[in-house]
Scaffold this motif. Structure first.
Motif, PDB file in Angstrom:
ATOM      1  N   CYS A  98     -29.366 -41.500 -13.620  1.00 53.51           N
ATOM      2  CA  CYS A  98     -27.999 -42.355 -14.198  1.00 53.51           C
ATOM      3  C   CYS A  98     -26.616 -41.702 -12.699  1.00 53.51           C
ATOM      4  CB  CYS A  98     -27.355 -42.036 -15.174  1.00 53.51           C
ATOM      5  SG  CYS A  98     -28.414 -42.147 -16.665  1.00 53.51           S
ATOM      6  N   CYS A  99     -27.742 -42.398 -12.247  1.00 52.26           N
ATOM      7  CA  CYS A  99     -27.070 -41.877 -10.382  1.00 52.26           C
ATOM      8  C   CYS A  99     -25.878 -42.833 -10.212  1.00 52.26           C
ATOM      9  CB  CYS A  99     -28.201 -41.616  -9.434  1.00 52.26           C
ATOM     10  SG  CYS A  99     -28.655 -43.292  -8.889  1.00 52.26           S
ATOM     11  N   GLY A 100     -25.796 -44.083 -10.730  1.00 52.75           N
ATOM     12  CA  GLY A 100     -24.075 -45.414  -9.960  1.00 52.75           C
ATOM     13  C   GLY A 100     -24.935 -45.089  -8.114  1.00 52.75           C
TER      14      GLY A 100
ATOM     15  N   ASP B 122     -31.851 -44.650 -11.300  1.00 58.15           N
ATOM     16  CA  ASP B 122     -30.234 -46.110 -12.176  1.00 58.15           C
ATOM     17  C   ASP B 122     -31.077 -47.448 -12.977  1.00 58.15           C
ATOM     18  OD1 ASP B 122     -27.223 -45.096 -12.691  1.00 58.15           O
ATOM     19  OD2 ASP B 122     -27.949 -47.493 -12.974  1.00 58.15           O
ATOM     20  N   LEU B 123     -30.260 -47.399 -14.051  1.00 62.63           N
ATOM     21  CA  LEU B 123     -30.825 -48.681 -14.467  1.00 62.63           C
ATOM     22  C   LEU B 123     -30.598 -50.342 -14.628  1.00 62.63           C
ATOM     23  CD1 LEU B 123     -32.330 -49.898 -17.544  1.00 62.63           C
ATOM     24  CD2 LEU B 123     -30.106 -49.762 -18.300  1.00 62.63           C
ATOM     25  N   ASP B 124     -29.075 -49.803 -13.412  1.00 66.87           N
ATOM     26  CA  ASP B 124     -28.364 -50.927 -13.368  1.00 66.87           C
ATOM     27  C   ASP B 124     -28.525 -51.157 -11.935  1.00 66.87           C
ATOM     28  OD1 ASP B 124     -26.603 -52.889 -11.876  1.00 66.87           O
ATOM     29  OD2 ASP B 124     -24.921 -51.809 -12.616  1.00 66.87           O
TER      30      ASP B 124
ATOM     31  N   ASP C  48     -34.798 -47.817 -17.090  1.00 67.75           N
ATOM     32  CA  ASP C  48     -34.149 -47.217 -18.016  1.00 67.75           C
ATOM     33  C   ASP C  48     -35.279 -45.792 -17.766  1.00 67.75           C
ATOM     34  OD1 ASP C  48     -33.333 -46.637 -20.298  1.00 67.75           O
ATOM     35  OD2 ASP C  48     -34.848 -47.545 -21.407  1.00 67.75           O
ATOM     36  N   LEU C  49     -33.510 -44.119 -17.482  1.00 69.37           N
ATOM     37  CA  LEU C  49     -33.698 -42.853 -17.502  1.00 69.37           C
ATOM     38  C   LEU C  49     -34.976 -43.029 -16.624  1.00 69.37           C
ATOM     39  CD1 LEU C  49     -32.387 -42.196 -21.609  1.00 69.37           C
ATOM     40  CD2 LEU C  49     -31.483 -42.320 -19.195  1.00 69.37           C
TER      41      LEU C  49
ATOM     42  N   ASN D 137     -24.872 -37.000 -15.029  1.00 64.20           N
ATOM     43  CA  ASN D 137     -23.382 -37.851 -15.635  1.00 64.20           C
ATOM     44  C   ASN D 137     -23.558 -39.485 -16.897  1.00 64.20           C
ATOM     45  OD1 ASN D 137     -20.857 -38.274 -16.244  1.00 64.20           O
ATOM     46  ND2 ASN D 137     -20.308 -38.555 -14.692  1.00 64.20           N
TER      47      ASN D 137
ATOM     48  N   VAL E 160     -22.454 -50.972 -18.766  1.00 63.55           N
ATOM     49  CA  VAL E 160     -23.621 -49.876 -18.754  1.00 63.55           C
ATOM     50  C   VAL E 160     -23.358 -48.583 -18.285  1.00 63.55           C
ATOM     51  CG1 VAL E 160     -24.541 -50.422 -16.389  1.00 63.55           C
ATOM     52  CG2 VAL E 160     -25.773 -49.854 -18.726  1.00 63.55           C
ATOM     53  N   ALA E 161     -22.576 -48.724 -17.410  1.00 61.93           N
ATOM     54  CA  ALA E 161     -21.766 -47.655 -17.081  1.00 61.93           C
ATOM     55  C   ALA E 161     -20.653 -46.586 -17.554  1.00 61.93           C
ATOM     56  CB  ALA E 161     -21.344 -46.976 -16.317  1.00 61.93           C
TER      57      ALA E 161
END
Ligand SMILES: C[S@@+](CC[C@H](N)C(=O)[O-])C[C@H]1O[C@@H](n2cnc3c(N)ncnc32)[C@H](O)[C@@H]1O
Length: 265
Positions: free
Chosen positions: A100-102, A123-125, A145-146, A164, A187-188
């Protein structure tokens, strides 16, 4: 450096910017033309995060690229980096995953302090992935996804899973400041009904990816910490809550060599 234009300071202050003078000075320094400056001030007054306007945020002393819509790394998350570095400091070529690194800020900060790190960020986004690819120059960035995003050869090899993930309960998103609510992708932020939906999924999948005795570090909040820790314990990890000045985290260790049921606080 000259004082910032008082009209800009006043406009920012009227819009609710607490550090109006500092923000005005930064916008003046970053704008290439007067037209740019006008546009940047308008965006800030309309509530866009300063970091998305100037295109970078400071995190652990580094400049991290921040693209529109991507979660702005928060100072409180620097505690997660400190914990991760303390775990890997004596390891030879540690394997770290920033899930979920952003922007990838966590992974970049860890790898900048331990350059032998094999770093994977995911990350998914797609906007976050594109942004992370600009920041993570010393590792790989994956989209999905994850754990689905990760290469299978990481199974059972990860020393630290640094996470995070979103943890704001869905009903509380409306109460967030406009910077986050309107300018960071939902989504974040959205952690589901109780904010722990992602934490449960991260915890459930962690043991398969961690090496024996490897560590999952998850940022959480004070009210949610016991729930995050319980999700880790339910997944067979030895979990404890770590409270720092600005942040609350859960540290959870997978079974195997070096793991212990007793957690330092
Ligand atoms: C709170 S932000 C944190 C970003 C970054 N770790 C940081 O601290 O700056 C959460 C991130 O999780 C990502 N995310 C949400 N759900 C996800 C999922 N199912 N799989 C992977 N990433 C996800 C979002 O796109 C967002 O970038």
């Amino acid at each position: 450096m000259a004082d910032p234009d008082p009209r800009i300071v006043d406009a920012l202050r009227a819009a609710g910017c607490v550090f109006a003078e500092e923000e005005a000075a930064l916008l003046e320094a970053e704008a290439r033309t007067l037209g740019d400056l006008r546009d940047m001030v308008e965006r800030r007054v309309a509530g866009e995060p300063l970091e998305q306007i100037v295109g970078w945020a400071e995190f652990c002393g580094l400049r991290v690229v921040v693209s529109p819509g991507v979660f702005v790394p928060r100072r409180r998350t620097e505690a997660l980096v400190d914990l991760a570095v303390a775990i890997i400091v004596d390891l030879d070529k540690p394997v770290v995953v920033d899930l979920c690194c952003g922007t990838g800020a966590i992974g970049v900060a860890i790898a900048s302090r331990e350059p032998s790190t094999e770093l994977h960020a995911a990350d998914l986004d797609p906007a976050a992935v594109a942004c992370a690819r600009r920041n993570v120059t010393m590792g790989q960035v994956h989209e999905g996804d994850l754990y689905d995003a990760l290469p299978r050869d990481l199974l059972g090899r990860v020393d630290v899973l640094a996470v995070n993930a979103p943890y704001v309960p869905t009903d509380e998103i409306a109460l967030m400041p406009t910077d986050a609510r309107d300018h960071e992708h939902r989504v974040a932020l959205d952690g589901g009904a109780d904010g722990l939906a992602l934490h449960r999924r991260v915890a459930a999948g962690a043991a398969a990816w961690l090496r024996p005795g490897g560590t999952l570090l998850i940022e959480t909040s004070r009210p949610q910490a016991e729930g995050t820790a319980a999700a880790c314990a339910a997944a067979g990890l030895a979990a404890g809550v770590v409270v720092r000045e600005m942040s609350t985290l859960v540290r959870a260790i997978s079974a195997g060599s070096g793991s212990s049921g007793t957690m330092a606080r």
